[in-house]
Design a protein around this motif. Structure first.
Motif, PDB file in Angstrom:
ATOM      1  N   ASP A  14       0.830  -1.195   0.000  1.00 10.56           N
ATOM      2  CA  ASP A  14       0.000   0.000   0.000  1.00 10.56           C
ATOM      3  C   ASP A  14       0.872   1.256   0.000  1.00 10.56           C
ATOM      4  N   TYR A  15       2.004   1.181  -0.691  1.00  9.13           N
ATOM      5  CA  TYR A  15       2.908   2.310  -0.784  1.00  9.13           C
ATOM      6  C   TYR A  15       3.530   2.340  -2.183  1.00  9.13           C
ATOM      7  N   ALA A  16       4.023   3.492  -2.568  1.00  6.68           N
ATOM      8  CA  ALA A  16       4.685   3.652  -3.865  1.00  6.68           C
ATOM      9  C   ALA A  16       6.159   3.309  -3.702  1.00  6.68           C
ATOM     10  N   ALA A  17       6.639   2.366  -4.505  1.00  4.15           N
ATOM     11  CA  ALA A  17       8.048   1.986  -4.441  1.00  4.15           C
ATOM     12  C   ALA A  17       8.935   3.163  -4.840  1.00  4.15           C
ATOM     13  N   VAL A  22       7.811   4.273   1.301  1.00  5.43           N
ATOM     14  CA  VAL A  22       8.377   2.985   1.704  1.00  5.43           C
ATOM     15  C   VAL A  22       8.851   3.033   3.152  1.00  5.43           C
ATOM     16  N   ALA A  23       9.214   4.212   3.649  1.00  4.96           N
ATOM     17  CA  ALA A  23       9.762   4.329   4.992  1.00  4.96           C
ATOM     18  C   ALA A  23       8.840   3.708   6.041  1.00  4.96           C
ATOM     19  N   GLY A  24       7.551   3.859   5.901  1.00  6.55           N
ATOM     20  CA  GLY A  24       6.619   3.288   6.869  1.00  6.55           C
ATOM     21  C   GLY A  24       6.613   1.771   6.864  1.00  6.55           C
ATOM     22  N   ALA A  25       6.999   1.170   5.777  1.00 10.08           N
ATOM     23  CA  ALA A  25       7.032  -0.296   5.679  1.00 10.08           C
ATOM     24  C   ALA A  25       8.401  -0.854   6.017  1.00 10.08           C
ATOM     25  N   LEU A  67      14.451  -0.617  -2.412  1.00 11.27           N
ATOM     26  CA  LEU A  67      13.031  -0.319  -2.603  1.00 11.27           C
ATOM     27  C   LEU A  67      12.706   1.122  -2.242  1.00 11.27           C
ATOM     28  N   ARG A  68      13.450   1.708  -1.304  1.00 12.48           N
ATOM     29  CA  ARG A  68      13.168   3.055  -0.803  1.00 12.48           C
ATOM     30  C   ARG A  68      13.701   4.158  -1.707  1.00 12.48           C
ATOM     31  N   GLU A  69      14.894   3.987  -2.228  1.00  7.13           N
ATOM     32  CA  GLU A  69      15.562   5.062  -2.959  1.00  7.13           C
ATOM     33  C   GLU A  69      15.140   5.113  -4.427  1.00  7.13           C
TER      34      GLU A  69
END
Length: 127
Positions: A14-17, A22-25, A67-69
């Motif tokens: 439920d987040y945009a890669a 992504v930080a919340g995941a 995945l975050r950057e």
């Protein structure tokens, strides 16, 4: 008989890669079981941020950062071309990266990319 497909169940996302979402995941991604165990690469890895990692450790933190950057695909291709790599092969029935590789190589005055497969066509374009 139909060919057997090897698939994994889709992970609930439920987040945009490649964004701050992504930080919340992050904790959930870092805490997942590590199978197979993380190990250092035997060969240098050109990372999607455009740099080379010698003996990079592909652990949960690595994949979280990946995945975050944001992906710096052109920078990674430029780095590889400058390092002397002269062949990029996209192995996919839906080649979508080859055009970006070709454009990056063209700016560097090089011809380096080849497609291997095309949808509904069993043949490749050759290398």
């Amino acid at each position: 008989m139909r060919p057997r497909r090897h698939t994994r169940p889709a992970a609930p996302v439920d987040y945009a890669a490649h964004s701050a979402q992504v930080a919340g995941a992050g904790d959930g991604l870092r805490d997942r079981p590590r199978r197979p165990a993380a190990a250092a690469c035997a060969i240098p890895l050109c990372h999607s941020d455009g740099g080379t990692r010698r003996r990079a450790r592909l652990d949960a933190e690595h994949w979280y950062r990946n995945l975050r950057e944001p992906v710096a695909f052109a920078a990674a291709v430029e780095h590889l071309i400058a390092a002397g790599h002269d062949l990029f092969v996209e192995i996919s029935p839906h080649p979508v990266l080859t055009a970006a590789i070709e454009a990056t190589a063209e700016r560097a005055g090089r011809d380096v990319a080849r497609r291997t497969l095309r949808r509904d066509d069993g043949g490749g374009t050759g290398c």
